[in-house]
Design a protein around this motif. Sequence first.
Motif: not given
Length: 468
Positions: A130-133, A142-146, A157-161
């Motif tokens: 799971c990533v965001f820009w 770039g893509w980041n998963s923090s 796939t469930v992404c909880s951000c």
Amino acid sequence: SAGPALRSGLAGLKVLLLNVSRAVTRDVLITFSPTEGPRMLNITEKGKAGKIQLPREIFRSLSSETVHVVVTVLNIQRLGMFEEVNQTGQVLDDTVVGITVGETSISGLQDPVQLTFTHGQLPHGITPQCVFWDPSKGMAGGWNSSGCVMQLGDKGTVCSCDHLTFFTLLLNPSLDRSTAQALMAVATAGCGVAMVFSIFTIAFCIFLRCRFRSEETLCINLGLHMNLMGSLFLLNLAFLLNSGLSSGTQPGTCKVLGGLTHYCLLCCFTWMALEGCHLYLLFVKVLGTYIHHYLVKLCLVGWGFPTLVVGVAGVIGSYGEYSVQTMDHQLIARLCWITSKYLLVHYITNCGYFGLIILFNMAVFGVVTQKSCCLQGTGAVQGDRKAWKVALVVVGLFCLLGATWVLAFLTHDTSSVPMLYLFTILNSLQGIFIFIWLVILYYPKTKETTGSLSHIIRHDKTITVSQD
């Protein structure tokens, strides 16, 4: 409550506009798909499309009574957007979902926004993320998963951000084709070198056993080393046969080859454990030389136990062709090994078994090191032994007990490619390490054998008897 929705779309871009009241009592649910774009979702509706769940906490924290919500679904291949430099992973369906609420940036949510990305069975060797820009990453973003937590399911796939921005599911190959080919080349060359030095080591041990037949403890030590090197030789040979014959082999032949490779690997692990067990007996219990047919019994365990494990695994049909593929189903490598259907067998018999062995050997290494220090303090180790030689012996002992295999646990995702190279190189050179260790330990003292373990144990026995 949510007001009327307005949908619009262009080539590669689909937008949903919502007016949501700050007094909304339920989470806002939105569905999306690469073809239809975003739309409102009824709470009872079920479907195969993706889903967005905006927690009501977002709207209650805002000052205005009504807030504008904009949800965009973008096809980045058509739009030519969100291209990261040196990106190895692939965006799922080339789809990126953007979410904005109001005019302010929203982050640090206690109740995270949830995005469900639907997909089928992912190819083996693919790791979703799971990533965001992140525009601040690198020169062009770039893509980041923090701030995102992933929950992988069978159909999605469930992404909880904890923030709102542009999200996607990145499919990272555990190995790409070029990396796999390079690793195979390094491993093949390393296996050839390891086999040569395994033969050298076995020949050297045979020479010492013939020269010092009266040294019972020394002969047992050398016998153990010969069996360990024999298992390493067979493991390297099995790998070379596997990599050379697995392509286009008959199913029955592939099953036999997979079982043979598994057997050699388990033999290698088992003899590592027996080396640790023998060292424990020598340094702590001082019992090894008093066990009747001691080396024969060790051989029964070292070569017999893996036979039982492989036999059971073979009966349930665990062996066959194992393929490693890229995310677009391109073949990276084909091996005769434990099939994907029986990966639990791999986790139990290889990962679990080795985990127990390495923990035991690490504990033995600590005890032996402490014992050696005590003997050195009492004068058991001769004063003319240089510190660098002691250090080399300890490093060789550590290698002998399989410490380099710990790197296998560090090669579980795409970030571990350097670890894959390190693991492949070190384990290919393990035979060389052991050969050097044996030469340093035994050869300089072939006339007196005072540098061998038998001298240390014999001295320890003398101290024990004198104290009694």
